[in-house]
Design a protein around this motif. Structure first.
Motif, mmCIF file in Angstrom:
data_model
loop_
_atom_site.group_PDB
_atom_site.id
_atom_site.type_symbol
_atom_site.label_atom_id
_atom_site.label_comp_id
_atom_site.label_asym_id
_atom_site.label_seq_id
_atom_site.Cartn_x
_atom_site.Cartn_y
_atom_site.Cartn_z
ATOM 1 N N LEU A 75 49.086 50.194 35.882
ATOM 2 C CA LEU A 75 48.746 50.943 37.135
ATOM 3 C C LEU A 75 48.201 52.385 36.589
ATOM 4 C CD1 LEU A 75 51.060 50.042 40.215
ATOM 5 C CD2 LEU A 75 48.620 49.344 40.046
ATOM 6 N N SER A 76 49.057 52.949 35.689
ATOM 7 C CA SER A 76 48.759 54.143 35.242
ATOM 8 C C SER A 76 47.407 54.330 34.582
ATOM 9 C CB SER A 76 49.813 54.619 34.210
ATOM 10 O OG SER A 76 49.465 53.841 33.104
ATOM 11 N N ASP A 77 46.639 53.315 34.380
ATOM 12 C CA ASP A 77 45.367 53.316 34.001
ATOM 13 C C ASP A 77 44.525 54.011 35.002
ATOM 14 O OD1 ASP A 77 46.133 52.460 31.452
ATOM 15 O OD2 ASP A 77 45.779 50.474 31.993
ATOM 16 N N LEU A 78 44.863 53.687 36.368
ATOM 17 C CA LEU A 78 44.028 54.365 37.323
ATOM 18 C C LEU A 78 44.022 55.765 37.363
ATOM 19 C CD1 LEU A 78 44.938 51.869 40.293
ATOM 20 C CD2 LEU A 78 43.101 51.804 38.582
ATOM 21 N N ARG B 36 42.468 42.618 38.357
ATOM 22 C CA ARG B 36 43.499 43.054 38.823
ATOM 23 C C ARG B 36 43.081 44.640 38.885
ATOM 24 N NH1 ARG B 36 46.766 42.798 34.247
ATOM 25 N NH2 ARG B 36 48.495 43.941 35.553
ATOM 26 N N ARG B 37 42.433 45.065 37.890
ATOM 27 C CA ARG B 37 41.974 46.521 37.970
ATOM 28 C C ARG B 37 41.461 46.971 39.501
ATOM 29 N NH1 ARG B 37 40.142 47.284 32.111
ATOM 30 N NH2 ARG B 37 41.975 48.006 30.848
ATOM 31 N N LEU B 38 40.356 46.064 39.702
ATOM 32 C CA LEU B 38 39.667 46.340 40.913
ATOM 33 C C LEU B 38 40.529 46.262 42.400
ATOM 34 C CD1 LEU B 38 36.762 46.728 41.918
ATOM 35 C CD2 LEU B 38 36.475 44.276 42.262
ATOM 36 N N VAL C 95 32.836 47.682 45.644
ATOM 37 C CA VAL C 95 33.106 46.624 44.742
ATOM 38 C C VAL C 95 31.810 46.062 43.978
ATOM 39 C CG1 VAL C 95 33.439 44.217 44.927
ATOM 40 C CG2 VAL C 95 34.958 45.863 46.003
ATOM 41 N N VAL C 96 30.590 46.196 44.922
ATOM 42 C CA VAL C 96 29.508 45.705 44.403
ATOM 43 C C VAL C 96 28.944 46.459 43.055
ATOM 44 C CG1 VAL C 96 26.879 45.966 44.838
ATOM 45 C CG2 VAL C 96 28.320 45.060 46.607
ATOM 46 N N GLU C 97 29.246 47.866 43.297
ATOM 47 C CA GLU C 97 28.942 48.838 42.111
ATOM 48 C C GLU C 97 29.612 48.438 40.933
ATOM 49 O OE1 GLU C 97 29.127 52.687 43.530
ATOM 50 O OE2 GLU C 97 27.332 52.501 44.971
ATOM 51 N N GLU C 98 30.879 48.292 41.027
ATOM 52 C CA GLU C 98 31.627 47.711 39.669
ATOM 53 C C GLU C 98 31.350 46.474 39.421
ATOM 54 O OE1 GLU C 98 34.282 49.818 38.434
ATOM 55 O OE2 GLU C 98 33.134 51.044 39.368
ATOM 56 N N GLY D 198 40.734 37.332 46.417
ATOM 57 C CA GLY D 198 39.906 36.607 46.355
ATOM 58 C C GLY D 198 38.545 36.678 45.684
ATOM 59 N N ALA D 199 37.933 37.816 46.076
ATOM 60 C CA ALA D 199 36.557 38.172 45.903
ATOM 61 C C ALA D 199 36.675 38.757 44.424
ATOM 62 C CB ALA D 199 36.170 39.375 46.679
ATOM 63 N N ALA D 200 37.828 39.755 44.260
ATOM 64 C CA ALA D 200 37.914 40.130 42.794
ATOM 65 C C ALA D 200 38.175 38.980 41.744
ATOM 66 C CB ALA D 200 39.306 41.312 42.681
ATOM 67 N N ASN D 201 38.982 37.865 42.154
ATOM 68 C CA ASN D 201 39.132 37.021 41.259
ATOM 69 C C ASN D 201 37.880 36.042 40.787
ATOM 70 O OD1 ASN D 201 41.670 37.599 41.102
ATOM 71 N ND2 ASN D 201 42.495 36.261 42.710
ATOM 72 N N VAL D 202 36.960 35.860 42.153
ATOM 73 C CA VAL D 202 35.653 35.403 41.703
ATOM 74 C C VAL D 202 34.733 36.064 40.812
ATOM 75 C CG1 VAL D 202 33.387 34.847 42.603
ATOM 76 C CG2 VAL D 202 35.416 34.193 44.031
ATOM 77 N N LEU D 203 34.959 37.333 40.658
ATOM 78 C CA LEU D 203 34.448 38.101 39.740
ATOM 79 C C LEU D 203 35.079 37.805 38.406
ATOM 80 C CD1 LEU D 203 32.510 40.698 38.859
ATOM 81 C CD2 LEU D 203 34.273 42.142 39.745
ATOM 82 N N GLY D 204 36.431 38.043 38.485
ATOM 83 C CA GLY D 204 37.002 38.116 36.932
ATOM 84 C C GLY D 204 36.628 36.547 36.498
ATOM 85 N N LEU D 205 36.471 35.577 37.349
ATOM 86 C CA LEU D 205 36.031 33.921 36.979
ATOM 87 C C LEU D 205 34.570 34.105 36.076
ATOM 88 C CD1 LEU D 205 36.731 31.151 36.547
ATOM 89 C CD2 LEU D 205 35.503 31.030 38.909
ATOM 90 N N MET D 206 33.737 34.701 36.859
ATOM 91 C CA MET D 206 32.317 35.043 36.248
ATOM 92 C C MET D 206 32.150 35.678 34.924
ATOM 93 S SD MET D 206 30.741 33.224 38.696
ATOM 94 C CE MET D 206 29.199 33.643 38.579
ATOM 95 N N LEU D 207 33.090 36.674 34.786
ATOM 96 C CA LEU D 207 33.084 37.273 33.501
ATOM 97 C C LEU D 207 33.898 36.449 32.341
ATOM 98 C CD1 LEU D 207 34.447 40.767 34.952
ATOM 99 C CD2 LEU D 207 32.214 40.241 34.056
#
Length: 472
Positions: A114-117, A161-163, A176-179, A266-275
């Motif tokens: 979390l400190s990375d934020l 997780r970061r997102l 979210v789109v831009e990230e 859920g959306a963040a994890n779809v992104l992570g899955l694609m990566l």
């Protein structure tokens, strides 16, 4: 990024490493200290007199084969909270494959704090930079594959997780789109398409529009395409991306609203899955759909009793504005099925209902599907990955839970019964019967809860990657 290497002798370990091993590991140094540590009935840990290591931790042999209760992880978490060294040496000479995968994901996930934020002034402590596996020569080829896969899975989890951990005043649908666009630009096999609020209306995504129209930050539908193959069926994943959920006019109480920045896991994890799929260069075609909106109160917020129309033409009576996740998912599932009517399958994931936590707790994701082969494949993938699911019923006995006098469906049962399964029953109307579909309710598993605090966990990315690899 945390690197890894494999060694077959402790003499090859980097000096001042933290050695973590089984009590009975045959390769431990034959010293009086180690002999004394082996006499302990539980965890034996020391930072003194253990040169050339900075720290030695010996853990009971049984933990290295305990995939069910994650005993080894439970022992490691407090040890790794304040690392004594940037280099971890892990005894992999005799460890269950599922336990190893769980431990590796945990260690590789130490790349995010979390400190990375940079939202809190903290002094930077020791960070893990390398994981070294002590193994036997005949294990090296197998372990190299396991390490590479778990490192890639953890990279996707860390991105998700970061997102998810970013506060919702920053993490809006457009953010979210831009990230996602930034992260996907690193891979030629990934490309992004996005619908803005006007295009969402034009393309008939009335449920997504209804949820998002009350917020000052408008909704988005983000599609990520992975082209790891030139042809073949497309595997589709849909994620709920409510960047903050007030409950709308059905306003949540303060305590229930506190963690609602995580309603987009859920959306963040779809992104992570694609990566992860791109990093592993999996030879498949995948489409990820992120349904992004903020469920806010305001003059334009959807009202109880509103009837909205999805992109497949079905109408839904919104009798509870705090049941918004199933609305955006329904539109996104229908939209995905229209783009790929011959899809291999559609799997959606969402922090959808608190009821699934009451049923299954925090260790198991709820699985709801009417497709038996897909149910079996996901269940087995969960066991192999250590990221397990448990099936809940889904059949026509739930029909009355979504009956409406004014529309095709209503979004919540008026009797407040079978909440999780009723939500899935609503969703199944939006995927054609010709496409296998499964719903994952990750309300219990999308967060890691410790000491009264919650952070994103990155689950169920390990499950879905394991399922993907088993379906090649």
């Amino acid at each position: 990024m945390i690197a890894y290497q494999l060694i077959t002798a402790l003499s090859d370990a980097k000096p001042q490493s933290h050695l973590i091993a089984r009590v009975s590991c045959a390769q431990l140094p034959q010293t009086a200290l180690v002999a004394e540590m082996r006499e302990s009935d539980g965890i034996a840990d020391t930072r003194f007199g253990c040169a050339p290591f900075a720290r030695i931790t010996l853990l009971p042999d049984a933990l290295w084969h305990d995939a069910l209760t994650e005993g080894l992880l439970a022992a490691l978490r407090p040890l790794i909270a304040s690392p004594a060294s940037a280099d971890i040496v892990l005894d992999a000479t005799d460890i269950d494959d599922v336990v190893l995968a769980q431990v590796l994901r945990f260690l590789f996930n130490q790349a995010h704090r979390l400190s990375d934020l940079q939202l809190k002034k903290t002094s930077e402590g020791v960070r893990i930079k390398r994981i070294t596996a002590l193994c036997l020569p005949e294990q090296q080829e197998k372990l190299e594959t396991i390490f590479r896969h778990q490192q890639a899975i953890a990279h996707g989890m860390v991105a998700a997780r970061r997102l998810a951990d970013i506060p919702s005043d920053r993490c809006t649908p457009q953010f979210v789109v831009e990230e996602a666009q930034k992260l996907c630009s690193a891979f030629p096999t990934l490309r992004c398409d996005v619908l803005n609020e006007e295009q969402i209306v034009e393309q008939g995504l009335g449920l997504l529009h209804a949820v998002g129209k009350g917020a000052t930050c408008p909704p988005r539908l983000l599609t990520i395409h992975y082209d790891g193959a030139s042809d073949g069926p497309v595997r589709c994943y849909v994620g709920k991306g409510i960047t903050f959920d007030t409950g709308g006019l059905w306003l949540k109480e303060g305590a229930g609203m506190y963690t609602m920045k995580y309603d987009m896991c859920g959306a963040a994890n779809v992104l992570g899955l694609m990566l992860t799929a791109a990093e592993l260069a999996l030879p498949v075609r995948i489409m990820g759909v992120l349904a992004l909106a903020e469920n806010a109160i305001g003059p334009d917020a959807m009202q109880p009793g509103t009837v909205a129309t999805a992109c497949n033409g079905m109408t839904v009576e919104i009798n509870n504005t705090d049941a918004e996740g199933r609305l955006v998912l329904a539109d996104a599932i229908a939209w995905a099925s229209q783009r790929h009517p011959q899809a291999r399958y559609i799997i959606d994931m969402a922090t959808l209902t608190g009821a699934v936590v009451k049923a299954l707790g925090y260790e198991l994701s709820g699985l709801m599907t009417q497709d038996e082969p897909l149910r079996a494949a996901l269940t087995q993938a969960g066991k192999r990955s250590g990221d397990e699911v448990w099936s809940l019923p889904l059949d026509a006995r739930l029909k009355k839970q979504t009956d409406s006098a004014i529309a095709d469906l209503c979004n919540t049962p008026t009797n407040n019964a079978a909440i999780s399964a009723s939500a899935a029953w609503l969703l199944h109307h939006f995927c054609p019967q010709t496409i296998p579909w499964a719903h994952l309710d990750i309300s219990g598993t999308a967060l890691w809860r410790e000491n009264g605090r919650s952070v994103a966990s990155g689950r169920p990315i390990p499950l879905l990657v394991e399922h993907l690899m088993g379906d090649l």
